[in-house]
Design a protein around this motif. Sequence first.
Motif: not given
Length: 725
Positions: A49-52, A74-85, A277-279, A281-288
Amino acid sequence: MLRAFVIALLVLVTPASAQELAAEIIERDQPYGSHPRQLIDVSARPLSTLKPALLIVHGGDWQTGDKRTAIAKTKYFLQEGFAVAAMNYRLFPEVTPRDQAQDVAAAAVWLAKNADRYGIDPRQIYLVGHGSGAHLVSLVGTDPSYLAKYGAVPSDLGGIIALDSPVYDVPTEIAETTLATQRGQVLRQVFTDNPSFWPGASPAYQTAKTRKLPPFFVVHTSGTPNAFRQAKPFASALRKEGGVAVLYEAVSRDPESVYRYFGGENDPMTKELINFIRREANIPVIRTRDPKGLELPPIPWLFAFEAPEEDANGRRITGTEITEIVTHEKRLFAGNGHTNETEESRRAQVMRLDSREEQWKLDFQMPLGFTRVASMAPVSFETDSLGRPIAKLDYLLVGATYERTDDRPLPAAVFIRTPSGNWTKQEIGELTGPVDAVHVESMTGWRDPQTKKDIVLVGASPAPLGITKGIYDPASVGGIRFDDEPEFTPREDERIRGFAACGGRMYAATDKMILRRRDGENASWQVLLDLEDLVATRPYLEQLDVYWQKNYAIGSFRCDRSQAKTTLAFTSLNRAFRYTPGEERPVVEMDIAQLLRRELGREPHYIQAQEATTIRRRGRDLEEWIGIEVYYDPDFLAARPVFPYWRTGFGKDAWYLVRTVVGGQTVYRLEEIYVPGTDPNQRPLARVTDFEMSPFEKDNAIYVGGFAPWFEKVSNTAWIARGEL
């Protein structure tokens, strides 16, 4: 036109096209303008899917800095599903901060135009600035003139993340900062000596210029001079205009370290902004939901009692709040506050539930003047006044609030339910003079290890009342004899909030102090911790409403049995603390206000924590449930006219904290008591006061009570809910 091409891109950029991206895209020094510094780096990974995207804008006092500092992020944000500029922009003195803000807008537009190249959702571009970069992204997010050049508006952005901006209100900051400091010199150089330039370069002056603001995540570091001179007023200004503004305090960070740790896997601030950001962007917040990663099924709640009702004998059960629920003699007892229907009925009640199949009964109606059940405690005596063994006797003690009705002295009374089921009253003191009310709001049973006698300890206020001892004496009214003088008297207007037996010692808490009892025939109390004297707690006061700065109090005071050594736990100043006697200061376990911001997106002013109850659920680790009442930020509420809240600022919904300790790690989560089919505006639940596990055979359920927001005139609103575990 940005909005036009964003719509066009949404047609062209589909999940399928995102899947066709290379394994990882890393592009450096892409030009977004003609100047040598107008360059941007982009990193992205393919997703279904498209990513923030995060567009990082470096700091450097508007004069230095480089996008290369973002490479390590960059690395951590890429792992979390974001693009980084990350971008460079023109620097002072070649250009002014307003020109630099124009560069930021140009880079954001370039990234949106090239969104299909990187699998980015062009509606979800978040500008992330640090230091002076935070000032620039805030300017772009509030002043529509920068994006207007491209046919866009600030709300086309996903959001603004401002990491410790040195300034949002330039005139105020220049007035507060002298030229004798490096900071003052930088501000005068960059923003000139021309006062007419300052407002146009101030994000705080632009908040009313755009029809709709993007959501803001405003970070300030703890202890910096301008934290609340700049960050808090700016967040309030955003909310006043209907914007979403999460204000986050980066504890133990300074302006340098807040960026150094940003993008780190274990950085609390980074996790907070990712959830933000997830909230948005209407992306389900990943929390245990459970520390062990187990899925927790929702608890089905239903009302077990709603005032006004009549019991089986036709006696009216009214009340504004359930203050206490306890188990005594394998039955439930609940303290029910007064009702405002008539002056005649302005009195507290004790209710009883004999089994889950029956209805609540009125067990005791207090005399006129006693308006609120302030405490309840089952206590047992197995020794007499000399310490000799006797057959066990079980009592239920109830403390009340007495409100002035005439010029007579105000009594401090304990109501005693004897083993025979009869009720008696014992007065442990009285007050005269200009006092409006007397409170008996804490009590406990204790075996003095020195005298070997079973005693009861009762906390009454205000001074000269205090902590008073009682012992079993069959010749006394109700079978308990209280001392004529208290063992301890608190400071003026300070209440005795609770007791806790821990590690073989007895502890007590007043509004702002923790005490330890020196047991024996001539018992006394030692002050271990005073929140008014602790330098460590003073900065928290600045974050409270003026009223709560004077009236904050210790709540949910108890022994922390999850720790190997004697440790006490309590809440105060919007935080959950842990304290080991002998240490200089308490440890902050959780910023409760930040928890509400992260999980609910709400801005609280003050959180009043109630009783903490230990819960044992089948197959789960030991939990503590803590009821809370939330007083919201007025600016937050002003922007949300349909939000369920009282006119005084207290919420109408029912939230509680769940605290779990697994492997030495303390985890807090928020849960809600929600009865299906109810509307918080029509059936407000408000304050959650106390929990109690069902004492009934083969009944795995929990009962909870509450209501009665502060300063509100309400009647017949008390409630008890039952949850199946």
